[in-house]
Structure formats: structure tokens, C-alpha cells
Design an enzyme around this catalytic site. Sequence first.
Site, mmCIF file in Angstrom:
data_model
loop_
_atom_site.group_PDB
_atom_site.id
_atom_site.type_symbol
_atom_site.label_atom_id
_atom_site.label_comp_id
_atom_site.label_asym_id
_atom_site.label_seq_id
_atom_site.Cartn_x
_atom_site.Cartn_y
_atom_site.Cartn_z
ATOM 1 N N SER A 99 0.822 -1.199 0.000
ATOM 2 C CA SER A 99 0.000 0.000 0.000
ATOM 3 C C SER A 99 0.865 1.261 0.000
ATOM 4 O O SER A 99 1.726 1.413 -0.851
ATOM 5 C CB SER A 99 -0.953 -0.054 1.201
ATOM 6 O OG SER A 99 -1.993 0.876 1.071
ATOM 7 N N ASP A 151 -5.585 -4.320 -1.788
ATOM 8 C CA ASP A 151 -4.569 -3.832 -0.851
ATOM 9 C C ASP A 151 -3.720 -4.958 -0.259
ATOM 10 O O ASP A 151 -4.234 -5.887 0.362
ATOM 11 C CB ASP A 151 -5.263 -3.063 0.273
ATOM 12 C CG ASP A 151 -4.301 -2.245 1.100
ATOM 13 O OD1 ASP A 151 -3.445 -2.842 1.766
ATOM 14 O OD2 ASP A 151 -4.398 -1.005 1.061
#
Length: 282
Positions: free
Chosen positions: A38, A159
Site C-alpha cells: 500500500s 490492498d
Amino acid sequence: MKSGLVLEGGGMRGVYTGGVLEKFLEEEIFVDYIIGVSAGACNASSYVSRQTGRNHKVTIGSVHHPDYISVKNLLLKRELFGMNLIFDEIPNRLVPFDYDSFHDATEEFVIGTTDCLTGTAVYFEKREHAKDVLAIVRASSSLPFMAKPVEFEGRLLMDGGVADPIPIRKALADGVTKPIIVLTKEKGYRKKKNSFARLMPALYRQFPGIVKSMESWYLRYNETMEFIEELETEGKALVIQPSKFYKINGMERDIEKLTELYDQGYQDAEERMEEIIKFISV
């Protein structure tokens, strides 16, 4: 001996990591291996491409762009962050990403993502996917509820922090013996169960893996933190994290608060630079 950086995500709290890496760039401290998820992967990209000041410009400098963080985007596009802005317009036009320097960098760079169908971590290495780095980092940054899955190589990805919040075990498995772990939360922090997890079955019924992974995300995170603290106590890892408590969430838009956290990352790295150099050299 193999030195490495392990970079946590955290949305806008990732500006802390940006500050840490800025000091690394100034001191020309480059490790053998970097892994991030991320926001950690986003910050790592500019570190690998040797672009001083870029992380500050991309995050803090762009935060008031109308499409950067927008409830309107979330309602119309199911994307709180303007993903096209962040992963196309900014790197290709507004704050150009140095693709040549990125490709020429010799260190290993690994990006973690989560497979929507299986809920397991999928990692991509720079040496095999250098030309697709922005698509992969975009996938790694696509948090459920905040962004849509990214299709890449026949997989639907989201993610990376969901399946592997802080990928220290992957770094160790890849042979890293001197891991420097950069966290975006203060010492002793633990996650609570995500209040949105109960909505996952209804909104992501076609992605059973991501639903299951989100349900246990907090447990995985907390167990990983305990493992990291053990490594730190044993002298097997060096941990850099905010030395002060900052009441900043992952969607913060206050430039003053973000700048303070960025500067804290820079300062924390500066104050420990002698320790950092010794850790990766001995």
C-alpha cells in the site's frame, strides 16, 4: 548478510515513511532488498528511483487536489482516493516518475497485494515486472470500500496490507538478515476488529477470499506486531516508528498535521542514523 527495508502501509499516515526514506536518500543509504504494501510500496517506488523530495510532493503537495481524496469520488466511482490521478496523471505528468532510474536500480523491490478470490498474499518483484510497477502499486493500494480491485495477470487484486500487513516474514524468507522495519503507528499499537468487516459479505460476495481475509485482518496484524517486537528485542530487526503519538487517520487532509508527521519520520531517521548504519554494516 542481506539488508532490507520492510514498509507498512497506512494511507496518509504513510507520510511518516516518506520522511524516513527522504533521510535515507540524503545519506545515500541503500539496502539490498525493499518490500512494501500500500502506501509503503508507493513511498518505496520514489526511494528506488532515487527521487529526493518526490514523496512529499506526491502526498502532501497533492492532498488538496479536488480528486486526491474525495467523497464525491467514493459515491460516483467507489474510490475515495483518485486512483487515476495518483497512478497516472501525477507520475506521468504532474510529478514525473523517473522510470529509467527505477529500472536501473540494482536492489530487489517486492510489492505485496491480496488476491480477491483466495484472500492470500501475492507478491510481485521489480526484476520481473518493472514496466508494470504503477499498476501493481495501484493494486497494492486499493483498500476495500475505498477502491475497486485491479486486474493484473488474470488475478483481481486489492490492498496488500489485508493479507500481509507488515511483510516481515516474506522478507526473511527471501533471505533478509538485517531487516529495518518502518511502521506508521506508535510503539504498542494494536488493531481492533474492523467495523466495516460485517459489511464485506454483502458488498464483496463475489470475492470470498477478501471477505475472509478482512475478517481476520486485525488478528494477523497484531500477531505480526508481536513477532516484530520479539525480533527487535533479540536484536534481529531495527524498528523505526513514530516516537510521538499523532492523531492522524489514513484519510487526513490537514497539511500542517501531515507535514508534522513527515518531519517526524525524517527526524527519527536522522537521530538513529548512526545506529542504522551500524545495524546494516555489522
